[in-house]
Motif scaffolding. Structure first.
Motif, mmCIF file in Angstrom:
data_model
loop_
_atom_site.group_PDB
_atom_site.id
_atom_site.type_symbol
_atom_site.label_atom_id
_atom_site.label_comp_id
_atom_site.label_asym_id
_atom_site.label_seq_id
_atom_site.Cartn_x
_atom_site.Cartn_y
_atom_site.Cartn_z
ATOM 1 N N LEU A 196 -58.353 -2.600 -23.135
ATOM 2 C CA LEU A 196 -57.033 -2.742 -22.545
ATOM 3 C C LEU A 196 -57.264 -2.905 -21.044
ATOM 4 O O LEU A 196 -57.858 -2.024 -20.408
ATOM 5 C CB LEU A 196 -56.170 -1.511 -22.825
ATOM 6 C CG LEU A 196 -54.740 -1.558 -22.292
ATOM 7 C CD1 LEU A 196 -53.884 -2.501 -23.140
ATOM 8 C CD2 LEU A 196 -54.124 -0.165 -22.255
ATOM 9 N N ASN A 213 -44.691 1.870 -22.166
ATOM 10 C CA ASN A 213 -45.498 0.878 -22.890
ATOM 11 C C ASN A 213 -46.981 1.225 -22.851
ATOM 12 O O ASN A 213 -47.694 1.090 -23.854
ATOM 13 C CB ASN A 213 -45.268 -0.512 -22.307
ATOM 14 C CG ASN A 213 -43.882 -1.054 -22.617
ATOM 15 O OD1 ASN A 213 -43.280 -0.665 -23.612
ATOM 16 N ND2 ASN A 213 -43.381 -1.931 -21.774
ATOM 17 N N LYS A 216 -47.769 4.020 -25.252
ATOM 18 C CA LYS A 216 -47.855 3.534 -26.634
ATOM 19 C C LYS A 216 -49.202 2.868 -26.890
ATOM 20 O O LYS A 216 -49.831 3.068 -27.937
ATOM 21 C CB LYS A 216 -46.715 2.553 -26.913
ATOM 22 C CG LYS A 216 -45.345 3.201 -26.991
ATOM 23 C CD LYS A 216 -44.259 2.147 -27.198
ATOM 24 C CE LYS A 216 -42.873 2.799 -27.202
ATOM 25 N NZ LYS A 216 -41.792 1.779 -27.319
ATOM 26 N N ASP A 217 -49.655 2.069 -25.938
ATOM 27 C CA ASP A 217 -50.944 1.387 -26.094
ATOM 28 C C ASP A 217 -52.096 2.391 -26.115
ATOM 29 O O ASP A 217 -53.092 2.207 -26.826
ATOM 30 C CB ASP A 217 -51.156 0.373 -24.972
ATOM 31 C CG ASP A 217 -50.328 -0.886 -25.156
ATOM 32 O OD1 ASP A 217 -49.912 -1.149 -26.301
ATOM 33 O OD2 ASP A 217 -50.094 -1.598 -24.167
ATOM 34 N N THR A 220 -53.301 3.738 -29.482
ATOM 35 C CA THR A 220 -54.008 2.877 -30.442
ATOM 36 C C THR A 220 -55.284 2.255 -29.901
ATOM 37 O O THR A 220 -56.161 1.874 -30.672
ATOM 38 C CB THR A 220 -53.082 1.741 -30.919
ATOM 39 O OG1 THR A 220 -52.614 0.994 -29.784
ATOM 40 C CG2 THR A 220 -51.886 2.312 -31.664
ATOM 41 N N CYS A 221 -55.423 2.147 -28.579
ATOM 42 C CA CYS A 221 -56.631 1.503 -28.042
ATOM 43 C C CYS A 221 -57.748 2.529 -27.856
ATOM 44 O O CYS A 221 -57.496 3.723 -27.696
ATOM 45 C CB CYS A 221 -56.335 0.785 -26.728
ATOM 46 S SG CYS A 221 -56.105 1.856 -25.302
ATOM 47 N N ASN A 251 -53.644 -7.018 -19.343
ATOM 48 C CA ASN A 251 -52.518 -6.556 -20.152
ATOM 49 C C ASN A 251 -51.405 -6.022 -19.264
ATOM 50 O O ASN A 251 -50.227 -6.136 -19.602
ATOM 51 C CB ASN A 251 -52.973 -5.460 -21.120
ATOM 52 C CG ASN A 251 -54.052 -5.937 -22.072
ATOM 53 O OD1 ASN A 251 -55.239 -5.781 -21.807
ATOM 54 N ND2 ASN A 251 -53.636 -6.542 -23.176
#
Length: 288
Positions: A196, A213, A216-217, A220-221, A251
């Motif tokens: 990311l 945002n 949230k990333d 999962t990353c 990103n």
């Protein structure tokens, strides 16, 4: 020790990238060392996995930064045993001590230590870990290799241990460094390895607008890298000089200091600010 206070390795693993020009505005060698020392301290404080150095002015500067950071990261009891004499380390004594877990394992009551292989044969190797007794491991290892060992048993003359992968240790175990010949090489590497990518820039979106945002990333990353510009050019300007549109790679482009009260923020200052905010976001999702 409370789990919230332990320097554990938690996902996503954070790394950051700095330009070789970070030292271009400093002409005193002692001050250059102190500046890089703050970069290493920031990395250790916020459990950074890797520091990436991209060449934007000279390879010599990149290599000088690299050797200083590598020296700073080595546990104090191993420095004289691992590091060869190098003129670029003339003022290395000015580097701030890290005092991270692998530098002072006694403070955390650990039986894991870094060491250097001092002898080896077909059956076993002997590792100097900075204690009165050496550690015997039943592996054939290159002499002079730095390794991480788990001390399992003490005998009258030595410890018996085994080699461990530092990436399997639950504690934060220091940072590594890597040099890239250009910002283009760096960006291609980050993209192809599923990082990311976050660019720190006063021209970016305000941190409060993208905080949710990013959070949230982060869930999962596995890896995030923050790109910083230098004393003279912002990250997008460095990219533009190489005919690269930074927007195609990042990103997020984020202003981490809304309404900054100074004309410009030095790179080493920005590193502390950005990593502190990302550490807060990362810990928020890891403790809820």
């Amino acid at each position: 020790m409370n789990n919230l206070l332990q320097p554990l390795r938690t996902l996503p693993l954070v790394s950051f990238s700095i330009p070789s020009s970070i030292v271009s505005d400093v002409f005193d060698e002692r001050e250059k060392v102190r500046k890089i020392g703050f970069v290493g301290r920031a990395a250790a404080i916020f459990r950074v996995n890797e520091i990436m150095i991209y060449v934007d002015d000279s390879r010599d500067n990149a290599e000088h930064i690299d050797i200083l950071l590598r020296y700073q990261e080595i546990p104090p009891y191993l420095k004289k045993k691992i590091v060869r004499i190098d003129s670029r380390l003339k003022f290395a004594g000015l580097l701030q001590p890290l005092k991270s877990v692998h530098h002072v394992p006694e403070a955390f009551e650990l039986n894991i230590r870094d060491g250097i292989v001092i002898s080896s044969n077909e059956v076993r190797s002997v590792v100097d870990v900075g204690l009165k007794k050496h550690v015997v491991v039943y592996n054939t290892l290159p002499i002079g290799k730095r390794v991480t060992v788990l001390l399992e048993k003490e005998t009258s003359s030595s410890y018996i241990g085994k080699i461990v992968d530092k990436n399997s240790i639950k504690w934060y175990w220091g940072f590594e460094t890597r040099i890239f010949n250009s910002i283009e090489d760096l960006l291609k590497f980050l993209k192809s390895n599923n990082y990311l990518i976050v660019c720190a820039s006063k021209k970016g979106n305000m941190i409060y607008d993208v905080e949710d945002n990013i959070s949230k990333d982060f869930k999962t990353c596995e890896k995030v890298n923050v790109l910083f510009g230098g004393p003279k050019l912002d990250i997008d300007e460095i990219a533009r000089e190489s005919n690269i549109d930074i927007n195609k790679y990042c990103n997020y482009i984020i202003n981490f200091v809304p309404r900054q009260g100074v004309e410009s923020i030095r790179t080493e200052e920005a590193i502390f600010i950005v990593l502190a905010i990302l550490n807060y976001l990362k810990e928020r999702i890891n403790t809820t």
